[in-house]
Design a protein around this motif. Structure first.
Motif, PDB file in Angstrom:
ATOM      1  N   VAL A  31       1.215  -1.368   0.026  1.00 10.58           N
ATOM      2  CA  VAL A  31       0.149   0.043  -0.244  1.00 10.58           C
ATOM      3  C   VAL A  31       0.801   1.581  -0.157  1.00 10.58           C
ATOM      4  O   VAL A  31       1.939   1.432   1.060  1.00 10.58           O
ATOM      5  CB  VAL A  31      -0.887  -0.213   0.701  1.00 10.58           C
ATOM      6  N   THR A  32       0.879   2.432  -1.192  1.00 13.15           N
ATOM      7  CA  THR A  32       1.235   3.311  -1.039  1.00 13.15           C
ATOM      8  C   THR A  32       0.888   3.850   0.337  1.00 13.15           C
ATOM      9  O   THR A  32       0.554   4.069   0.831  1.00 13.15           O
ATOM     10  CB  THR A  32       0.910   4.491  -2.189  1.00 13.15           C
ATOM     11  N   ALA A  33       1.863   5.174   0.063  1.00 12.02           N
ATOM     12  CA  ALA A  33       1.889   6.375   1.543  1.00 12.02           C
ATOM     13  C   ALA A  33       0.394   6.994   1.141  1.00 12.02           C
ATOM     14  O   ALA A  33       0.058   7.260   2.673  1.00 12.02           O
ATOM     15  CB  ALA A  33       2.753   7.250   1.305  1.00 12.02           C
ATOM     16  N   SER A  34       0.071   6.884   0.420  1.00  9.07           N
ATOM     17  CA  SER A  34      -1.278   7.865  -0.127  1.00  9.07           C
ATOM     18  C   SER A  34      -2.391   6.836   0.225  1.00  9.07           C
ATOM     19  O   SER A  34      -3.891   7.276   0.326  1.00  9.07           O
ATOM     20  CB  SER A  34      -1.449   8.791  -1.268  1.00  9.07           C
ATOM     21  N   ASP A  56      12.893  -6.469  -7.231  1.00  8.10           N
ATOM     22  CA  ASP A  56      13.632  -5.705  -7.538  1.00  8.10           C
ATOM     23  C   ASP A  56      14.056  -3.987  -6.839  1.00  8.10           C
ATOM     24  O   ASP A  56      13.013  -3.518  -6.117  1.00  8.10           O
ATOM     25  CB  ASP A  56      12.607  -4.795  -9.516  1.00  8.10           C
ATOM     26  N   HIS A  57      15.208  -3.362  -6.681  1.00  7.77           N
ATOM     27  CA  HIS A  57      15.663  -2.964  -6.385  1.00  7.77           C
ATOM     28  C   HIS A  57      15.274  -1.214  -6.775  1.00  7.77           C
ATOM     29  O   HIS A  57      14.990  -0.521  -5.894  1.00  7.77           O
ATOM     30  CB  HIS A  57      16.859  -2.941  -6.182  1.00  7.77           C
ATOM     31  N   ARG A  58      14.235  -1.027  -7.914  1.00  3.47           N
ATOM     32  CA  ARG A  58      13.506  -0.240  -8.728  1.00  3.47           C
ATOM     33  C   ARG A  58      12.171  -0.128  -8.395  1.00  3.47           C
ATOM     34  O   ARG A  58      12.132   1.187  -8.623  1.00  3.47           O
ATOM     35  CB  ARG A  58      14.277  -0.241  -9.944  1.00  3.47           C
ATOM     36  N   ALA A  59      11.937  -1.138  -7.266  1.00  2.00           N
ATOM     37  CA  ALA A  59      10.659  -1.076  -7.327  1.00  2.00           C
ATOM     38  C   ALA A  59       9.511  -0.056  -6.310  1.00  2.00           C
ATOM     39  O   ALA A  59      10.226   0.182  -5.256  1.00  2.00           O
ATOM     40  CB  ALA A  59       9.845  -2.889  -6.842  1.00  2.00           C
ATOM     41  N   LYS A  60       8.611   0.169  -6.449  1.00  2.00           N
ATOM     42  CA  LYS A  60       8.014   1.434  -5.855  1.00  2.00           C
ATOM     43  C   LYS A  60       7.468   0.649  -4.619  1.00  2.00           C
ATOM     44  O   LYS A  60       7.274   1.706  -4.096  1.00  2.00           O
ATOM     45  CB  LYS A  60       6.771   2.094  -6.476  1.00  2.00           C
ATOM     46  N   GLU A  67       6.928   2.757   4.712  1.00  2.76           N
ATOM     47  CA  GLU A  67       6.198   3.392   4.791  1.00  2.76           C
ATOM     48  C   GLU A  67       5.084   2.518   5.935  1.00  2.76           C
ATOM     49  O   GLU A  67       4.012   2.475   7.128  1.00  2.76           O
ATOM     50  CB  GLU A  67       5.200   4.014   3.866  1.00  2.76           C
ATOM     51  N   ASN A  68       4.334   1.726   5.501  1.00  2.00           N
ATOM     52  CA  ASN A  68       3.492   0.461   5.375  1.00  2.00           C
ATOM     53  C   ASN A  68       4.229  -0.735   5.228  1.00  2.00           C
ATOM     54  O   ASN A  68       3.968  -1.936   4.171  1.00  2.00           O
ATOM     55  CB  ASN A  68       1.929   0.786   5.268  1.00  2.00           C
ATOM     56  N   PRO A  69       4.628  -1.652   6.413  1.00  2.00           N
ATOM     57  CA  PRO A  69       4.708  -3.170   6.354  1.00  2.00           C
ATOM     58  C   PRO A  69       3.596  -4.090   6.004  1.00  2.00           C
ATOM     59  O   PRO A  69       4.129  -5.502   5.873  1.00  2.00           O
ATOM     60  CB  PRO A  69       5.872  -3.599   7.626  1.00  2.00           C
ATOM     61  N   ARG A  70       2.558  -3.829   6.232  1.00  2.00           N
ATOM     62  CA  ARG A  70       1.284  -4.753   6.297  1.00  2.00           C
ATOM     63  C   ARG A  70       1.043  -4.633   4.477  1.00  2.00           C
ATOM     64  O   ARG A  70       1.074  -4.020   3.617  1.00  2.00           O
ATOM     65  CB  ARG A  70      -0.233  -4.031   6.404  1.00  2.00           C
ATOM     66  N   VAL A  71       0.630  -6.898   3.818  1.00  4.07           N
ATOM     67  CA  VAL A  71       1.157  -6.796   3.118  1.00  4.07           C
ATOM     68  C   VAL A  71      -0.213  -7.617   3.098  1.00  4.07           C
ATOM     69  O   VAL A  71      -0.531  -8.527   3.730  1.00  4.07           O
ATOM     70  CB  VAL A  71       2.392  -7.523   2.232  1.00  4.07           C
TER      71      VAL A  71
END
Length: 144
Positions: A31-34, A56-60, A67-71
């Motif tokens: 989940v993004t910060a927004s 991927d080290h470039r991944a958003k 910001e949010n470790p929940r997945v």
């Protein structure tokens, strides 16, 4: 090994654990910060206690996890709408975790594909260098 997620003595639980072992891809949602959920396909391993993804080290998703470790993770349907496994958990990027080339479980599952399509573990690991460790907190399964 006893799983904290699924009861191996139950038919559906046993099936879910088998899917975690043999599935080659899953959908991982961060989940993004927004607050916008973002879902991407990932390769993963399951050791009975945690899930490991090399991101991927470039991944958003890396910023999302900071910001949010929940997945949430979904193993795609394997039976025309009657076979789902979902997992919720806490994820963390662990820079001290072994790289792809030093992870026998990951190489056993994906090594041939990594060799064939990515030039081997060292080259693959240059891009997929972010070990994401997911500690499951809840699992649900339908089917089996």
């Amino acid at each position: 090994m006893t799983s904290p997620l699924f009861d191996a003595t139950d038919k559906t639980g046993r099936h879910a654990l088998e899917r975690l072992e043999r599935a080659t891809a899953a959908w991982l949602t961060t989940v993004t910060a927004s607050g916008q959920p973002q879902t991407m396909p990932v390769w993963f391993t399951w050791d009975g206690e945690e899930i490991v993804v090399y991101g991927d080290h470039r991944a958003k998703r890396n910023a999302n996890l900071a910001e949010n470790p929940r997945v949430a993770m979904l193993l795609a349907d394997a039976d025309e709408g009657n076979d789902f496994v979902t997992i919720e958990g806490q994820a963390r990027i662990d820079p001290d975790y072994p790289p792809v080339g030093e992870n026998p479980r990951y190489l056993a599952k994906y090594g041939a594909t990594i060799e064939r399509h990515y030039g081997g573990p060292a080259q693959f690991g240059q891009t997929y260098s972010m070990p994401i460790r997911i500690s499951p907190t809840r699992g649900r399964a339908v089917g089996g």
